[in-house]
Write a protein that holds these residues in place. Structure first.
Motif, PDB file in Angstrom:
ATOM      1  N   ARG A 171       3.374  -5.497  -9.615  1.00 30.21           N
ATOM      2  CA  ARG A 171       2.988  -6.696  -9.975  1.00 30.21           C
ATOM      3  C   ARG A 171       1.598  -6.486 -10.454  1.00 30.21           C
ATOM      4  O   ARG A 171       1.212  -6.941 -11.760  1.00 30.21           O
ATOM      5  N   ALA A 172       0.839  -6.200  -9.756  1.00 33.97           N
ATOM      6  CA  ALA A 172      -0.702  -6.027  -9.710  1.00 33.97           C
ATOM      7  C   ALA A 172      -1.042  -5.171 -10.986  1.00 33.97           C
ATOM      8  O   ALA A 172      -2.034  -5.431 -11.873  1.00 33.97           O
ATOM      9  N   LYS A 173      -0.236  -3.992 -11.144  1.00 37.73           N
ATOM     10  CA  LYS A 173      -0.489  -3.260 -12.457  1.00 37.73           C
ATOM     11  C   LYS A 173      -0.265  -3.724 -13.615  1.00 37.73           C
ATOM     12  O   LYS A 173      -1.188  -3.484 -14.669  1.00 37.73           O
ATOM     13  N   ALA A 174       0.774  -4.887 -13.649  1.00 37.38           N
ATOM     14  CA  ALA A 174       0.959  -5.569 -14.878  1.00 37.38           C
ATOM     15  C   ALA A 174      -0.314  -6.373 -15.333  1.00 37.38           C
ATOM     16  O   ALA A 174      -0.478  -6.699 -16.482  1.00 37.38           O
ATOM     17  N   PHE A 175      -1.061  -6.895 -14.239  1.00 44.59           N
ATOM     18  CA  PHE A 175      -2.121  -7.573 -14.552  1.00 44.59           C
ATOM     19  C   PHE A 175      -3.548  -6.647 -14.628  1.00 44.59           C
ATOM     20  O   PHE A 175      -4.769  -7.357 -14.579  1.00 44.59           O
ATOM     21  N   GLY A 176      -3.222  -5.471 -14.861  1.00 47.25           N
ATOM     22  CA  GLY A 176      -4.474  -4.817 -15.012  1.00 47.25           C
ATOM     23  C   GLY A 176      -5.353  -4.299 -13.972  1.00 47.25           C
ATOM     24  O   GLY A 176      -6.238  -3.676 -14.106  1.00 47.25           O
ATOM     25  N   LEU A 177      -4.674  -4.441 -12.568  1.00 48.92           N
ATOM     26  CA  LEU A 177      -5.501  -4.028 -11.386  1.00 48.92           C
ATOM     27  C   LEU A 177      -5.257  -2.300 -11.508  1.00 48.92           C
ATOM     28  O   LEU A 177      -4.043  -1.808 -11.690  1.00 48.92           O
ATOM     29  N   ASN A 178      -6.253  -1.743 -10.741  1.00 50.16           N
ATOM     30  CA  ASN A 178      -6.266  -0.232 -10.418  1.00 50.16           C
ATOM     31  C   ASN A 178      -5.729  -0.219  -9.107  1.00 50.16           C
ATOM     32  O   ASN A 178      -6.366  -0.701  -8.232  1.00 50.16           O
ATOM     33  N   ILE A 179      -4.572   0.412  -8.986  1.00 48.10           N
ATOM     34  CA  ILE A 179      -3.966   0.627  -7.796  1.00 48.10           C
ATOM     35  C   ILE A 179      -4.510   1.797  -6.640  1.00 48.10           C
ATOM     36  O   ILE A 179      -4.524   2.871  -7.183  1.00 48.10           O
ATOM     37  N   HIS A 180      -4.868   1.472  -5.489  1.00 50.72           N
ATOM     38  CA  HIS A 180      -5.369   2.218  -4.453  1.00 50.72           C
ATOM     39  C   HIS A 180      -4.375   1.929  -3.195  1.00 50.72           C
ATOM     40  O   HIS A 180      -4.090   0.727  -3.121  1.00 50.72           O
ATOM     41  N   TYR A 181      -4.044   3.092  -2.529  1.00 46.51           N
ATOM     42  CA  TYR A 181      -3.268   2.647  -1.163  1.00 46.51           C
ATOM     43  C   TYR A 181      -3.596   3.484  -0.134  1.00 46.51           C
ATOM     44  O   TYR A 181      -3.774   4.814  -0.278  1.00 46.51           O
ATOM     45  N   PHE A 182      -3.470   3.066   1.036  1.00 44.95           N
ATOM     46  CA  PHE A 182      -3.555   3.797   2.244  1.00 44.95           C
ATOM     47  C   PHE A 182      -2.170   3.349   3.086  1.00 44.95           C
ATOM     48  O   PHE A 182      -1.637   2.334   3.168  1.00 44.95           O
ATOM     49  N   SER A 183      -1.560   4.588   3.349  1.00 46.99           N
ATOM     50  CA  SER A 183      -0.246   4.240   4.096  1.00 46.99           C
ATOM     51  C   SER A 183       0.048   5.270   4.996  1.00 46.99           C
ATOM     52  O   SER A 183      -0.756   6.616   4.911  1.00 46.99           O
ATOM     53  N   ARG A 184       0.958   5.256   6.140  1.00 43.72           N
ATOM     54  CA  ARG A 184       0.973   6.498   6.888  1.00 43.72           C
ATOM     55  C   ARG A 184       1.704   7.646   6.219  1.00 43.72           C
ATOM     56  O   ARG A 184       1.504   8.939   6.658  1.00 43.72           O
ATOM     57  N   ASN A 185       2.544   7.485   5.249  1.00 47.16           N
ATOM     58  CA  ASN A 185       3.174   8.749   4.378  1.00 47.16           C
ATOM     59  C   ASN A 185       2.553   8.360   2.896  1.00 47.16           C
ATOM     60  O   ASN A 185       2.705   7.279   2.371  1.00 47.16           O
ATOM     61  N   ARG A 186       2.288   9.359   2.313  1.00 47.81           N
ATOM     62  CA  ARG A 186       2.180   9.498   0.835  1.00 47.81           C
ATOM     63  C   ARG A 186       3.306   9.023  -0.061  1.00 47.81           C
ATOM     64  O   ARG A 186       4.501   9.818   0.609  1.00 47.81           O
ATOM     65  N   ARG A 187       3.289   8.182  -1.044  1.00 51.90           N
ATOM     66  CA  ARG A 187       4.472   7.965  -1.812  1.00 51.90           C
ATOM     67  C   ARG A 187       4.843   9.312  -2.568  1.00 51.90           C
ATOM     68  O   ARG A 187       4.049   9.915  -3.294  1.00 51.90           O
TER      69      ARG A 187
END
Length: 341
Positions: free
Chosen positions: A169-185
Motif C-alpha cells: 500500500r505504501a509503495k502505491a503512495f510513493g513511499l520508499n520501503i525499508h524493512y527490518f525483519s528476522r529473515n530477509r524476504r
C-alpha cells in the motif's frame, strides 16, 4: 440424555452468524454481558466444558491454567495475538492452544495506511476544527499545512504478512520501503516493492521518516522501540503502531514528542490497564498523537473469518486431529511463535 456435542465457553460476544453456527455445532455458553470475565468467572464457567474460546481481554496466566477444570483440553483464542495466554504453562498442563492468524492481514494493513495518512496530513485536527469549534475562517495558503508522503522513507519492523501488505500500500503512495525483519524476504517480494533490507534495526530507524511496527509481542520484541532507539530516530519523524502496545516504551515515546524530537505518533494500541496515559491524551488533544480504539481488525468480514477459524480449530481438535492453527511455545519442534516474521 447427555449431549455428545463439544461443550464450549465463549468469553465475549461474537458476530451473530458465528454464535448461531457455534450453537448448532457445539453446546455453547456465551458471556452475554460481553464484559471481560475475571479468572474466577472463567473457572466457574468452564465446569464440565471441553473448550475455552478466549479473547485478548482474558488473562490466561499460569495461575489460572492451574485452576482450570480437568475437562478442558483446548484454548481456542479468538484473535491472532496470544500474549494474553501463558502458552508454556498451557503446554506443560497438556492443553492445546490455537489462534486465528492470516485473516486480519488486509484490514490491519488498511488501518496502518490510514494512520500513516492521518498523522502527517492532520486529518483528525482538520475535522475537529470544524466539528468542535463550529466555525471556519475559510481557506488560506498557510492554513493546516501537513507533510507530503510521497518520497518519504518508511521503515517497517517485521516484514511478515501484514508488514508486506503495508509495504504494498505504501509503495502505491510513493513511499520508499525499508524493512527490518528476522529473515530477509526473497527477491520476489523485495523487487516489486523496491524494498531495502536492513540487518540492523538501529541503523534503519536513523534513516527513515516513519517507523511502522508489525511484529508480535514476545520477549525479544518487548520495547523494541526503547527510549534509546526512540532517541535515535530522525528529527521530526513519526511512529505508527497497529500491533501491540508493549512494542514501545510509551513514556519514552511521549517524552520524545513532548520535547519536539519526534513530530508525532499514530497508535491503534496503547497502554490502558490503569487508564490511558494522561500525557498521551494531552498530546492527542494537542494533535501531536492520533489515537484509535484498537480498531485495526474491526471489520465485520474479519470478525466472521476469525470466528470460522475458531470453529475449524475446535472441530479438528475434537475429531482427534491436530488443529491447523496450533500455537506452540518457543522452540517446540521449530514451530514457536513468530517474533519478527
Amino acid at each position: 440424555m447427555t449431549s455428545s456435542k463439544p461443550k464450549i465457553l465463549v468469553t465475549r460476544r461474537l458476530p451473530e452468524s458465528i454464535e448461531a453456527r457455534m450453537g448448532t455445532l457445539f453446546e455453547t455458553d456465551v458471556n452475554e454481558a460481553d464484559v471481560a470475565l475475571t479468572g474466577d468467572d472463567i473457572v466457574a464457567g468452564l465446569q464440565g466444558k471441553d473448550v475455552l474460546v478466549s479473547s485478548i481481554t482474558d488473562r490466561i496466566d499460569a495461575g489460572l491454567i492451574a485452576r482450570l477444570p480437568r475437562s478442558v483440553r483446548l484454548i481456542a483464542q479468538f484473535g491472532n495475538g496470544i500474549d494474553n495466554i501463558d502458552v508454556e504453562a498451557a503446554w506443560a498442563a497438556g492443553l492445546t492452544v490455537t489462534n486465528t492468524p492470516s485473516v486480519l492481514t488486509e484490514d490491519t494493513a488498511d488501518m496502518a495506511m490510514v494512520l500513516m495518512l492521518a498523522l502527517p496530513r492532520r486529518l483528525v485536527e482538520g475535522t475537529q476544527m470544524l466539528v468542535r469549534d463550529g466555525e471556519w475562517a475559510g481557506w488560506s495558503p498557510t492554513s493546516m499545512l501537513g507533510r507530503r508522503l510521497r518520497g518519504k522513507a518508511l521503515g517497517i519492523v517485521g516484514m511478515g504478512r501484514i508488514g508486506t501488505a503495508v509495504a504494498q500500500r505504501a509503495k502505491a503512495f510513493g513511499l520508499n520501503i525499508h524493512y527490518f525483519s528476522r529473515n530477509r524476504r526473497p527477491p520476489g517480494v523485495e523487487e516489486p516493492l523496491e524494498a531495502t533490507y536492513w540487518p540492523d534495526l538501529d541503523a534503519m530507524i536513523e534513516a527513515v521518516d516513519i517507523v511502522s511496527l508489525h511484529t508480535p509481542h514476545t520477549r525479544e520484541t518487548y520495547h523494541i522501540l526503547s527510549a534509546e532507539r526512540l532517541g535515535r530516530m530522525k528529527q521530526g519523524s513519526f511512529v505508527v503502531n497497529v500491533s501491540r502496545p508493549e512494542l514501545i516504551d510509551e513514556n519514552a515515546l511521549v517524552a520524545e514528542i513532548e520535547r519536539g524530537h519526534l513530530s508525532g505518533a499514530a497508535l491503534d494500541v496503547f497502554e490502558n490497564r490503569s487508564g490511558i496515559n494522561a500525557r498521551l491524551l494531552a498530546l492527542a488533544e494537542a494533535n501531536k498523537v492520533v489515537l484509535t480504539a484498537h480498531m485495526a481488525s474491526a471489520t465485520l468480514e474479519a470478525r466472521i473469518e476469525m470466528g470460522e477459524t475458531v470453529i475449524v480449530n475446535i472441530r479438528t481438535f475434537m475429531d482427534g486431529h491436530q488443529p491447523p492453527h496450533r500455537v506452540l511455545p518457543d522452540g517446540r519442534h521449530g514451530l514457536g511463535r513468530n517474533t519478527l516474521a
